[in-house]
Every structure is written in C-alpha cells, then in structure tokens.
Design a protein around this motif. Structure first.
Motif, PDB file in Angstrom:
ATOM      1  N   ARG A 196       0.811  -1.215   0.000  1.00 16.31           N
ATOM      2  CA  ARG A 196       0.000   0.000   0.000  1.00 16.31           C
ATOM      3  C   ARG A 196       0.841   1.260   0.000  1.00 16.31           C
ATOM      4  O   ARG A 196       0.369   2.340  -0.375  1.00 16.31           O
ATOM      5  CB  ARG A 196      -0.938   0.000   1.226  1.00 16.31           C
ATOM      6  N   PHE A 199       2.439   3.523  -3.720  1.00 16.72           N
ATOM      7  CA  PHE A 199       1.962   4.742  -4.366  1.00 16.72           C
ATOM      8  C   PHE A 199       2.721   5.954  -3.848  1.00 16.72           C
ATOM      9  O   PHE A 199       3.189   6.796  -4.627  1.00 16.72           O
ATOM     10  CB  PHE A 199       0.458   4.944  -4.149  1.00 16.72           C
ATOM     11  N   ALA A 214      -4.332   6.036  -7.700  1.00 16.15           N
ATOM     12  CA  ALA A 214      -3.918   4.955  -6.808  1.00 16.15           C
ATOM     13  C   ALA A 214      -4.851   3.771  -7.020  1.00 16.15           C
ATOM     14  O   ALA A 214      -6.078   3.919  -7.021  1.00 16.15           O
ATOM     15  CB  ALA A 214      -3.969   5.411  -5.352  1.00 16.15           C
ATOM     16  N   ASP A 223      -7.993   3.834   3.991  1.00 19.08           N
ATOM     17  CA  ASP A 223      -7.124   3.523   2.861  1.00 19.08           C
ATOM     18  C   ASP A 223      -7.163   4.640   1.823  1.00 19.08           C
ATOM     19  O   ASP A 223      -6.133   5.014   1.248  1.00 19.08           O
ATOM     20  CB  ASP A 223      -7.541   2.202   2.221  1.00 19.08           C
ATOM     21  N   TYR A 227      -3.988   7.183   0.664  1.00 21.30           N
ATOM     22  CA  TYR A 227      -3.589   7.514  -0.703  1.00 21.30           C
ATOM     23  C   TYR A 227      -3.702   9.014  -0.970  1.00 21.30           C
ATOM     24  O   TYR A 227      -2.848   9.601  -1.630  1.00 21.30           O
ATOM     25  CB  TYR A 227      -4.447   6.741  -1.701  1.00 21.30           C
ATOM     26  N   ALA A 232      -2.619  11.237  -4.127  1.00 16.53           N
ATOM     27  CA  ALA A 232      -3.534  10.693  -5.128  1.00 16.53           C
ATOM     28  C   ALA A 232      -4.611  11.707  -5.497  1.00 16.53           C
ATOM     29  O   ALA A 232      -5.262  12.284  -4.624  1.00 16.53           O
ATOM     30  CB  ALA A 232      -4.181   9.415  -4.618  1.00 16.53           C
ATOM     31  N   VAL A 235      -8.682   7.598  -6.868  1.00 13.42           N
ATOM     32  CA  VAL A 235      -8.486   6.249  -6.345  1.00 13.42           C
ATOM     33  C   VAL A 235      -9.438   5.318  -7.081  1.00 13.42           C
ATOM     34  O   VAL A 235     -10.623   5.612  -7.224  1.00 13.42           O
ATOM     35  CB  VAL A 235      -8.740   6.183  -4.824  1.00 13.42           C
TER      36      VAL A 235
END
Length: 256
Positions: A196, A199, A214, A223, A227, A232, A235
């Motif tokens: 994880r 990224f 991501a 989560d 990101y 990010a 996602v």
C-alpha cells in the motif's frame, strides 16, 4: 500471473476476431459516438475522485459478487458520486465481458474505462466500439514498442489511456510516452502481493499536470485517506464497492 493473464486475454481476443474481423471492429469503433473527456472528469480537485469498478471476481480473491445487472450497479456508482466507471472485461479470471461494458456505457453519463489485459490494436478498437472512453495499458505486460503504438492508437481514437505502473522504471516509461493519466497499482501483478505504500514512493516522481491514480488495497475510508495524503488525485476501487452498499460506501470514501 501477469503473463498468463495477458496470454489468456490475447487468445480470447483472437477467438473473437474469428467472428468479427479487425476491419469490422475498426469500422464500428470509428462509427461510435465520440468518447467523453476523461481527463476533465478526473482532473485534480479539492476532494479525491473515485473510479468505481464493476468487478465480479479476481485471481487473488476469487468470486466477489454476481453482478447480474452491471448497468444498474454503474447507475448506483454515478449516483453515489463516482467520477468514472471501470469495467473488467476479462472473462477467464475476472468473469467480465465487453457486453458488460456496453451495458454500462448505455446507462451512465460519466466516462467508462475498459479494464483488461490489452496488447493488440484489435482490443483497443473493441474498447472504442463498445463505448469505452478510457483503456488500460499495463506497462509491465508490454514491450516498449507495443506500449507506444497502443498508446498512440488510443489517443488517435479520442480516448484516454490509463497507464498502469508498479515500479520506478515503469513510471519512467509512462512519462516518456507523455501519459496524462498514470496509475500506480499496489498489487504486483506477477506475484499478486500488495504494497500500500508503493503509491507514496512513486507519486513524488509524477510531475504536476499528470493525474495520479492509486489502485488496489482499498477496503476502508482510511485507505483512501492514506492515498490522498500521499498525493492521489483519483483512487480506483472495486472489491469494497461490489461487496458493500455501493452508494453508502462511496459516500464514506468521498468524505475523507
């Protein structure tokens, strides 16, 4: 695993080509309505954007959801605030099809991604003929020449390429293409192991002006927040949406 997936998708495409020639699918692609502007739909904003995925199964998790009506699921995704829809069209391990893509395209007004193991122009033309606005290119599964040729074809057809990477070297290849939408997949498609934090490691090497996506390892709002904090813009989420209430789950993810 990636080599097997690429080979299987290529074999299936060749079987379809026996029923519908390259010239026929190319003509259908050129006659299709113009693709939607995916780059605008996924452009960086004050809040994270989500590509919501229609995903029945995967090699790593097995069967996830039956999804008898992919169009209705996509409608729920759009209602829940998704910025684009990803449709798995690989049939062997992911239990998807181009028919799923066509149904989704006819039901929503946001961009639709063909997510598959694309390695030939035939598959790109199929994507456009079925109504895809985006097509996935996995750097790890393609040699440099093929990657460049497919990327160029996707652009010529007015679509957007989501160029997926998993290592710094692959990211360099994506940037050399001029890719404007780059994904970093936390799942290694050769071993199917998850990282994880990958990224965040690679995102700093993606210049401003390129949309950062991501992929994988998203099961909870934390989560998505992880990101987002790592940079990010978008996602991509599948399993968490098909195994829970899609609208409620999207609301929780978009609230981070």
């Amino acid at each position: 695993m990636l080599a097997d997936l690429m080979a299987g998708a290529l074999s299936d495409a060749r079987e379809r080509e026996l029923q519908r020639s390259l010239s026929q699918v190319e003509a259908a692609a050129l006659a299709a309505p113009a693709p939607l502007d995916a780059l605008s739909a996924l452009a960086p904003a004050d809040r994270v954007k989500i590509i919501a995925e229609v995903k029945r199964a995967s090699p790593s998790r097995g069967q996830l959801a039956d999804i008898p009506d992919p169009a209705q699921l996509a409608v729920s995704y759009e209602a829940g605030g998704a910025s684009a829809i990803s449709v798995l069209t690989e049939g062997r391990k992911f239990k998807g099809s181009l028919a799923d893509l066509e149904e989704v395209r006819g039901a929503v007004s946001i961009p639709v991604l063909r997510k598959d193991f694309i390695s030939t122009p035939y598959q790109v033309f199929e994507a456009r003929a079925a109504g895809a606005d985006l097509a996935l290119l996995i750097v790890a599964g393609l040699d440099t020449k093929t990657l460049s040729e497919l990327y160029t074809l996707i652009r010529e057809l007015g679509m957007t390429a989501l160029v997926e990477t998993h290592r710094a070297e692959e990211l360099e290849q994506a940037l050399d293409l001029g890719a404007e939408l780059i994904g970093v997949n936390a799942r290694n498609l050769s071993t199917f192991e998850l990282d994880r934090d990958l990224f965040g490691t690679l995102a700093s090497q993606i210049p401003s002006g390129v949309i950062r996506v991501a992929e994988s390892a998203v099961l909870a709002p934390a989560d998505v927040a992880h990101y987002r904090a790592a940079g990010a813009d978008v996602v991509l989420i599948g399993e968490a949406l098909v195994t829970n209430d899609p609208i409620l789950t999207l609301g929780e993810f978009l609230a981070v």
